[in-house]
Design a protein around this motif. Structure first.
Motif, PDB file in Angstrom:
ATOM      1  N   HIS A  24       0.838  -1.211   0.000  1.00 45.97           N
ATOM      2  CA  HIS A  24       0.000   0.000   0.000  1.00 45.97           C
ATOM      3  C   HIS A  24       0.868   1.254   0.000  1.00 45.97           C
ATOM      4  CE1 HIS A  24      -3.948  -1.950   1.677  1.00 45.97           C
ATOM      5  NE2 HIS A  24      -3.590  -2.407   0.500  1.00 45.97           N
TER       6      HIS A  24
ATOM      7  N   HIS B   8      -0.871  -6.550  -6.922  1.00 50.68           N
ATOM      8  CA  HIS B   8      -1.266  -6.512  -5.504  1.00 50.68           C
ATOM      9  C   HIS B   8      -2.730  -6.944  -5.366  1.00 50.68           C
ATOM     10  CE1 HIS B   8      -1.980  -4.935  -1.449  1.00 50.68           C
ATOM     11  NE2 HIS B   8      -2.982  -4.234  -1.943  1.00 50.68           N
TER      12      HIS B   8
ATOM     13  N   GLU C 237      -4.218 -10.300  -3.638  1.00 52.62           N
ATOM     14  CA  GLU C 237      -5.149 -10.139  -2.511  1.00 52.62           C
ATOM     15  C   GLU C 237      -6.421 -10.950  -2.733  1.00 52.62           C
ATOM     16  OE1 GLU C 237      -4.724  -5.829  -0.274  1.00 52.62           O
ATOM     17  OE2 GLU C 237      -6.031  -5.984  -2.002  1.00 52.62           O
TER      18      GLU C 237
ATOM     19  N   HIS D  39      -9.448   3.372  -0.225  1.00 55.41           N
ATOM     20  CA  HIS D  39      -9.608   1.917  -0.250  1.00 55.41           C
ATOM     21  C   HIS D  39      -8.558   1.243   0.641  1.00 55.41           C
ATOM     22  CE1 HIS D  39      -9.809  -2.185  -1.917  1.00 55.41           C
ATOM     23  NE2 HIS D  39      -8.498  -2.091  -2.087  1.00 55.41           N
TER      24      HIS D  39
ATOM     25  N   GLU E 224      -9.232  -0.974   3.930  1.00 52.20           N
ATOM     26  CA  GLU E 224      -8.745  -2.355   4.026  1.00 52.20           C
ATOM     27  C   GLU E 224      -7.965  -2.559   5.317  1.00 52.20           C
ATOM     28  OE1 GLU E 224      -7.845  -4.557  -0.183  1.00 52.20           O
ATOM     29  OE2 GLU E 224      -6.213  -3.487   0.763  1.00 52.20           O
TER      30      GLU E 224
ATOM     31  N   PHE F 117      -7.728  -6.001   7.456  1.00 52.00           N
ATOM     32  CA  PHE F 117      -6.456  -6.397   8.061  1.00 52.00           C
ATOM     33  C   PHE F 117      -6.580  -6.530   9.584  1.00 52.00           C
ATOM     34  CE2 PHE F 117      -3.755  -4.358   4.404  1.00 52.00           C
ATOM     35  CZ  PHE F 117      -4.467  -5.103   3.480  1.00 52.00           C
TER      36      PHE F 117
HETATM   37 FE   FE2 Z   1      -4.747  -3.785  -0.701  1.00 50.76          FE
END
Ligand code: FE2
Length: 182
Positions: free
Chosen positions: A16, A48, A52, A111, A115, A120
């Protein structure tokens, strides 16, 4: 390739930050370098997101309330992919493209923050550290399956991909390659 096994969540957060740095670089590069930066950003962002989707979201869906969060975050990712596909058709030196970069940056940062605070946090609380390291290895493997050429606009893009457009073709190819290894 990473030498030491890493926690999935550390890898994700590092990605990120890297994507945010790339987005920030648009402020300092000349308009003629925007296309190159856009290609690099697309490559990083797509691999990424695809990794994910394959590793992070299935683990999240196993947790109570995880489905709803996964669906919301995945639809945000789909919107970002649509924006990238739209931007690739634009003149990267134009003001319109610069405005799209601002919108994309804001969407991606929002975003990523969502997340980190939802998905997370849930994973950190519910998944044991040892398992997060295993997921980290799978995530890295999925990312490494990405096509190595950094530019989705490379001249060696197979003719069959022209129909899809380079960004869509890259996303397609990534999903295919990453699904095979994960
Ligand atoms: Fe992400």
């Amino acid at each position: 390739m990473r030498e030491t096994p890493a926690d999935l969540l550390d890898l994700l957060e590092a990605d990120h930050r890297q994507v945010e740095l790339l987005l920030g670089e648009f402020d300092s590069v000349s308009p003629t370098r925007r296309k190159e930066l856009f290609c690099q950003l697309t490559h990083e962002l797509v691999r990424h997101e695809v990794a994910e989707e394959l590793v992070v979201y299935p683990a999240l869906r196993d947790l109570p309330g995880g489905d709803r969060i996964a669906d919301t975050r995945i639809s945000e990712q789909a919107e970002a992919e649509e924006r990238l596909a739209k931007m690739e058709k634009m003149d990267a030196e134009s003001d319109g493209f610069a405005r799209q970069v601002i919108t994309l940056r804001s969407a991606v940062v929002t975003h990523a923050k969502a997340e980190e605070t939802s998905a997370f946090t849930m994973l950190r609380d519910a998944v044991p550290a040892e398992q997060r390291v295993e997921l980290g290895a799978r995530y890295t493997k999925a990312k490494e399956a990405a096509p190595t050429h950094p530019h989705p606009h490379s001249p060696d893009t197979p003719p069959g991909n022209v129909v899809l457009g380079p960004v869509a073709a890259l996303i397609d190819k990534m999903r295919d390659s990453a699904a095979r290894v994960s």
